[in-house]
Design a protein around this motif. Structure first.
Motif, PDB file in Angstrom:
ATOM      1  N   ARG A 146      -4.844   7.265  -6.738  1.00  0.00           N
ATOM      2  CA  ARG A 146      -4.622   8.369  -7.671  1.00  0.00           C
ATOM      3  C   ARG A 146      -3.668   9.385  -7.068  1.00  0.00           C
ATOM      4  O   ARG A 146      -3.489   9.453  -5.851  1.00  0.00           O
ATOM      5  N   GLU A 147      -3.068  10.181  -7.941  1.00  0.00           N
ATOM      6  CA  GLU A 147      -2.220  11.284  -7.515  1.00  0.00           C
ATOM      7  C   GLU A 147      -3.127  12.494  -7.340  1.00  0.00           C
ATOM      8  O   GLU A 147      -3.851  12.869  -8.259  1.00  0.00           O
TER       9      GLU A 147
ATOM     10  N   LEU B 164       4.801   3.621  -7.337  1.00  0.00           N
ATOM     11  CA  LEU B 164       4.488   5.045  -7.235  1.00  0.00           C
ATOM     12  C   LEU B 164       4.601   5.753  -8.577  1.00  0.00           C
ATOM     13  O   LEU B 164       3.853   6.690  -8.855  1.00  0.00           O
TER      14      LEU B 164
ATOM     15  N   PHE C  44      -0.085  11.222  -3.085  1.00  0.00           N
ATOM     16  CA  PHE C  44      -0.919  10.124  -3.557  1.00  0.00           C
ATOM     17  C   PHE C  44      -1.980   9.778  -2.522  1.00  0.00           C
ATOM     18  O   PHE C  44      -1.727   9.852  -1.330  1.00  0.00           O
TER      19      PHE C  44
ATOM     20  N   ILE D  90       1.306   5.676 -10.708  1.00  0.00           N
ATOM     21  CA  ILE D  90       0.082   6.329 -10.237  1.00  0.00           C
ATOM     22  C   ILE D  90      -0.125   7.618 -11.035  1.00  0.00           C
ATOM     23  O   ILE D  90       0.788   8.411 -11.196  1.00  0.00           O
TER      24      ILE D  90
END
Length: 164
Positions: free
Chosen positions: A50-51, A11, A57, A14
Motif C-alpha cells: 500500500r501507499e 508502482l 510505499f 499501488i
C-alpha cells in the motif's frame, strides 16, 4: 513458483488501499540469484502492499517454508524451516519527504521507476530467518565427515599437549 524476474511490483498501481498477493518462491528463485547460501526450497509468501503517504510505499512480507542449506558440521545438504515477517519501504528520490525518511531503512528509487523488483530484499529476509547453526541430527550427518572431524580434533589435542 516465481522466479526473480516475476517479483516486480508496478508502482503506479499501488494505492492507499492495501492489496494482498500470495505466491511461492522455489528452486528457480534461489538459483537465479547471485548467492550460494540457500541451495533451493519452497517458501510461501504473503505480501501486502500500500501507499502510506505521498509516493511512499510499504511492502509487508510474511513467509514460511523449507529451504535447503549445507550442514555446518558435515557439509552435506539439509532442509531447514524458515518463517518470518518483515517490511520494505520505498520512496522516490525526488519526493519532498525523501530527506525525512532517508535516515531510516527506506529504499530510495529513481523518479523514473515505474516498477520495483523486490527479489533481492525477499531473499535477504529469508536468509536472515535461517537458524544461526544449521546442523543435521548427529545420526543424519555424513559419518565419514564426522570421523574426519574426530581425527582432526584428536590430532589438535595431541599437538596442544606436546607444546606444554
Amino acid at each position: 513458483m516465481h522466479g526473480v524476474d516475476k517479483l516486480k511490483i508496478s508502482l503506479k498501481d499501488i494505492s492507499r488501499t492495501a492489496s494482498s498477493l500470495e505466491f511461492s518462491v522455489g528452486d528457480a528463485f534461489f538459483s537465479e540469484l547471485d548467492q550460494d547460501e540457500i541451495l533451493g526450497g519452497e517458501v510461501k509468501v504473503n505480501m501486502v502492499v500500500r501507499e502510506v503517504a505521498g509516493e511512499i510505499f510499504r511492502l509487508n512480507f510474511s513467509f514460511s517454508g523449507a529451504v535447503r542449506v549445507l550442514c555446518d558440521r558435515c557439509l552435506e545438504e539439509m532442509e531447514t524451516m524458515v518463517e518470518g515477517e518483515d517490511s520494505l519501504r520505498l520512496c522516490y528520490e525526488d519526493n519532498e519527504l525523501a530527506a525525512e525518511v532517508a535516515d531510516s531503512d527506506v529504499v530510495v528509487i529513481s523518479p523514473r521507476a515505474t516498477e520495483y523488483n523486490y527479489a533481492w530484499e525477499l531473499y535477504e529476509m529469508i536468509a536472515l530467518a535461517l537458524p544461526m547453526q544449521r546442523v543435521h541430527r548427529p545420526e543424519d550427518c555424513n559419518s565419514e565427515m564426522l570421523e574426519q572431524i574426530k581425527m582432526e580434533e584428536v590430532e589438535d589435542e595431541d599437538a596442544e599437549s606436546e607444546e606444554y
